[in-house]
Every structure is written in structure tokens, then in C-alpha cells.
Design an enzyme around this catalytic site. Structure first.
Site, short mmCIF file in Angstrom:
data_model
loop_
_atom_site.label_atom_id
_atom_site.label_comp_id
_atom_site.label_asym_id
_atom_site.label_seq_id
_atom_site.Cartn_x
_atom_site.Cartn_y
_atom_site.Cartn_z
N TYR A 1 6.91 -18.75 -10.87
CA TYR A 1 5.56 -18.31 -10.47
C TYR A 1 4.74 -19.47 -9.90
CZ TYR A 1 6.70 -13.77 -12.25
OH TYR A 1 7.30 -12.56 -12.41
N ASP B 1 -0.07 -11.31 -4.71
CA ASP B 1 -0.65 -12.29 -3.78
C ASP B 1 -2.15 -12.01 -3.63
OD1 ASP B 1 -1.25 -10.47 -1.54
OD2 ASP B 1 0.90 -10.41 -1.13
N HIS C 1 -0.80 -5.05 -11.02
CA HIS C 1 0.30 -5.84 -11.60
C HIS C 1 -0.08 -7.31 -11.79
CE1 HIS C 1 3.51 -2.71 -10.12
NE2 HIS C 1 2.84 -2.31 -11.18
N CYS D 1 -5.99 -17.10 -27.07
CA CYS D 1 -7.36 -16.55 -27.18
C CYS D 1 -7.56 -15.32 -26.29
CB CYS D 1 -8.40 -17.62 -26.85
SG CYS D 1 -8.43 -18.10 -25.12
N THR E 1 5.45 0.42 0.03
CA THR E 1 5.96 0.38 -1.36
C THR E 1 7.21 1.22 -1.46
OG1 THR E 1 5.42 0.80 -3.68
CG2 THR E 1 4.20 2.09 -2.07
N LEU F 1 8.08 0.96 6.43
CA LEU F 1 9.03 0.57 7.48
C LEU F 1 10.22 1.53 7.52
CD1 LEU F 1 9.31 -1.70 9.56
CD2 LEU F 1 10.58 -3.02 7.85
P1 NAD Z 1 9.29 -3.41 -2.76
O1 NAD Z 1 9.62 -4.81 -2.37
O2 NAD Z 1 10.11 -2.73 -3.81
O3 NAD Z 1 9.32 -2.50 -1.46
C1 NAD Z 1 8.74 -2.91 -0.26
C2 NAD Z 1 8.67 -1.74 0.69
O4 NAD Z 1 7.99 -2.16 1.85
C3 NAD Z 1 10.03 -1.21 1.13
O5 NAD Z 1 10.04 0.21 1.03
C4 NAD Z 1 10.15 -1.67 2.59
O6 NAD Z 1 10.83 -0.73 3.40
C5 NAD Z 1 8.69 -1.74 2.99
N1 NAD Z 1 8.40 -2.70 4.06
C6 NAD Z 1 9.01 -3.89 4.31
N2 NAD Z 1 8.44 -4.49 5.37
C7 NAD Z 1 7.44 -3.66 5.79
C8 NAD Z 1 6.49 -3.71 6.84
N3 NAD Z 1 6.44 -4.75 7.70
N4 NAD Z 1 5.61 -2.69 6.98
C9 NAD Z 1 5.65 -1.63 6.13
N5 NAD Z 1 6.53 -1.51 5.12
C10 NAD Z 1 7.42 -2.52 4.95
O7 NAD Z 1 7.75 -3.45 -3.15
P2 NAD Z 1 6.88 -2.69 -4.24
O8 NAD Z 1 7.16 -1.23 -4.12
O9 NAD Z 1 5.52 -3.21 -4.04
O10 NAD Z 1 7.42 -3.19 -5.66
C11 NAD Z 1 7.67 -4.55 -5.87
C12 NAD Z 1 7.04 -5.19 -7.09
O11 NAD Z 1 7.24 -6.61 -6.98
C13 NAD Z 1 5.55 -5.01 -7.19
O12 NAD Z 1 5.27 -4.61 -8.46
C14 NAD Z 1 4.92 -6.37 -6.93
O13 NAD Z 1 4.06 -6.75 -7.98
C15 NAD Z 1 6.05 -7.36 -6.90
N6 NAD Z 1 6.04 -8.17 -5.64
C16 NAD Z 1 4.87 -8.56 -5.08
C17 NAD Z 1 4.86 -9.27 -3.89
C18 NAD Z 1 3.54 -9.69 -3.31
O14 NAD Z 1 2.58 -9.87 -4.05
N7 NAD Z 1 3.43 -9.80 -1.98
C19 NAD Z 1 6.06 -9.59 -3.25
C20 NAD Z 1 7.25 -9.19 -3.85
C21 NAD Z 1 7.24 -8.47 -5.05
#
Ligand code: NAD
Length: 232
Positions: free
Chosen positions: A49, A91, A106, A117, A174, A200
Site C-alpha cells: 500500500y 485512489d 472501500h 485508538c 466496475t 469497456l
Molecule cells: P475491477 O478491476 O474488478 O474491474 C474493472 C472494470 O473496469 C472491468 O470490468 C474492466 O472491463 C473495466 N475497465 C477497464 N478499463 C476501462 C476503461 N478505460 N473504461 C471503462 N471501463 C474500463 O474493478 P472493481 O470492480 O472496482 O473492483 C476492484 C476492487 O479493487 C475495488 O474494490 C477497489 O477498491 C480495488 N482497486 C482500486 C483501484 C483504484 O483505486 N484505482 C485499482 C485497482 C483495484
């Protein structure tokens, strides 16, 4: 009510979670995103992290984040015509673009949580070998303020109340793999909202949305925001 996932930050250069290889930045989620992993190897988890937090300095919000911030600035705030942006992302790109009506369900990379604390505090540097907790002075008690698998997401009551009153539910970038967020489309449908997915590729939850638009968020989201503002 707008729900965003890792896909909205992909065009900013933040890798998504389950890429083609099913890993998050080269790590198995079981090794870095569970309480068990933290108990087993806290240095690995803190380092992971710390690296994600440091990487935020090298990315910028993209047109999708900016469009949602513009929607927030221009959309009414009156009761019954409100807006809520809920992100699964850890992020800080939505807030850097200027979104205000925003909840991180999240957690956030730029927040630390003291297990002694229970204070949460904004955090910029590293947590590995961090100084004592600024609130209670305990040592070695700070962890990333991230909701790991098996932990309860934040703000659930507020989010579910907003969905129950929504007339439009939009999910952006998502995959529909992570609950409870993946179930929000069903709550929205039951509440009578129009359900729209922007992604996407087709996702696990696509069949449960009334409407899906496929393409990059950087193109689809600004177009949606223009439509919403024109027809407000
Ligand atoms: P995921 O990574 O499981 O899925 C991402 C989705 O976004 C996919 O369905 C993919 O097809 C789509 N995608 C990829 N590029 C795209 C684009 N340019 N435009 C539109 N869609 C696009 O993500 P999730 O469902 O958010 O679950 C992942 C978990 O992991 C979350 O709980 C999150 O907290 C964590 N995470 C966060 C980050 C971040 O903060 N940016 C990055 C990675 C993982």
C-alpha cells in the site's frame, strides 16, 4: 447515484484489479488485501500500500473524473434532486478532479487507521516503520485505511438509502465481482431507477442493467454528463 470502480482510473494509468492475469499489481489479492494477510506478513502488506500511495503522485484525473466533478458542480443540491458519487476506488482522483458529493466505500490510500485508538487520519508518506500514532502515541498500530476482503465497507446505510431514492443508477468501470457493490444494481432496479452501465467490456453484472454502453470511460462519461446536464 453513480458508482465507480477501478476502470474509471485505468486511463489515468492506475492498473485495474483483476487484469488479464487476475493479479493486482503483480500480487495475489489473498496476499495483500485481507486481514489474514496483514497478520501473516504486515511488512509485505504495508509495503504494497505504501507503493500504491506513492504511485498516486505520478497520475492525474482523466476526462471521466473531470466530467463527474463538473456534474457535481452543476447538478442541483435540493432534496429529492440530489447526486451521490460512490467509489470503490482507493485512489484520490475523484477528489483531485473536484468531486465533493463523494463517498469512498472501500477506504482511501491517503488515510491511515490506528488500531489502538480507532482514529483515522490523512496520510501522505509511508506506513511501514511509521512513527507513533499522532492521536494516541501508540507505536506500530497504524494500518492502511482500506476495506479488505472480509471487512465491512464504509457508509453502507447512507449508500443504500440513496439508492432506494434514486431515479437513475449508473455504474462505471466496475467488474461486478466485488459485493456488496455488485448487488447495488438490483437494489436500484427494485427501487424503480433506470440502471445504466458504462464499461469497456461486458461485466458479470451487465445482464442485470436495463442499459449498457461499451467503451472507454474517458469518452463515455463526458458524453453522459453532457446528456444529463442538457436534460436536467
Ligand atoms: P475491477 O478491476 O474488478 O474491474 C474493472 C472494470 O473496469 C472491468 O470490468 C474492466 O472491463 C473495466 N475497465 C477497464 N478499463 C476501462 C476503461 N478505460 N473504461 C471503462 N471501463 C474500463 O474493478 P472493481 O470492480 O472496482 O473492483 C476492484 C476492487 O479493487 C475495488 O474494490 C477497489 O477498491 C480495488 N482497486 C482500486 C483501484 C483504484 O483505486 N484505482 C485499482 C485497482 C483495484
Amino acid at each position: 447515484m453513480i458508482l465507480t470502480g477501478a476502470g474509471i482510473s485505468a486511463e489515468s494509468g492506475v492498473p485495474t484489479f483483476r487484469g488479464p492475469d487476475g493479479l493486482w499489481e503483480g500480487q495475489r489479492v489473498e496476499d495483500v488485501a485481507t486481514p489474514r494477510a496483514f497478520r501473516r506478513d504486515p511488512r509485505l502488506v504495508q509495503t504494497f500500500y505504501d507503493q500504491r500511495r506513492a504511485a498516486l503522485a505520478r497520475v492525474e484525473p482523466n476526462p471521466a473524473h473531470h466530467a463527474l466533478a463538473r456534474l457535481d458542480a452543476l447538478w442541483p443540491r435540493s432534496d429529492g434532486r440530489d447526486l451521490l458519487l460512490v467509489t470503490q476506488n482507493v485512489d484520490d482522483l475523484h477528489e483531485r478532479a473536484g468531486s465533493k458529493r463523494l463517498l469512498h466505500m472501500h477506504g482511501e490510500l491517503k488515510s491511515a487507521w490506528c488500531l489502538a485508538c480507532d482514529s483515522r487520519m490523512s496520510w501522505e508518506g509511508t506506513l511501514l516503520d511509521a512513527p507513533a500514532c499522532p492521536a494516541c502515541n501508540a507505536s506500530g498500530t497504524l494500518r492502511p485505511d482500506i476495506v479488505w476482503f472480509g471487512e465491512m465497507p464504509y457508509h453502507m446505510a447512507v449508500i443504500e438509502r440513496a439508492i432506494s431514492r434514486a431515479d437513475l443508477f449508473v455504474a462505471i468501470g466496475t467488474s461486478g465481482n466485488v459485493y456488496p457493490a455488485a448487488g447495488y444494481v438490483d437494489l436500484a432496479r427494485e427501487a424503480g431507477a433506470h440502471t445504466l452501465e458504462l464499461n469497456l467490456d461486458p461485466s458479470m453484472t451487465s445482464p442485470r442493467f436495463a442499459e449498457s454502453r461499451l467503451g472507454p470511460a474517458g469518452t463515455l462519461v463526458p458524453a453522459l454528463v453532457n446528456d444529463l446536464l442538457e436534460n436536467r
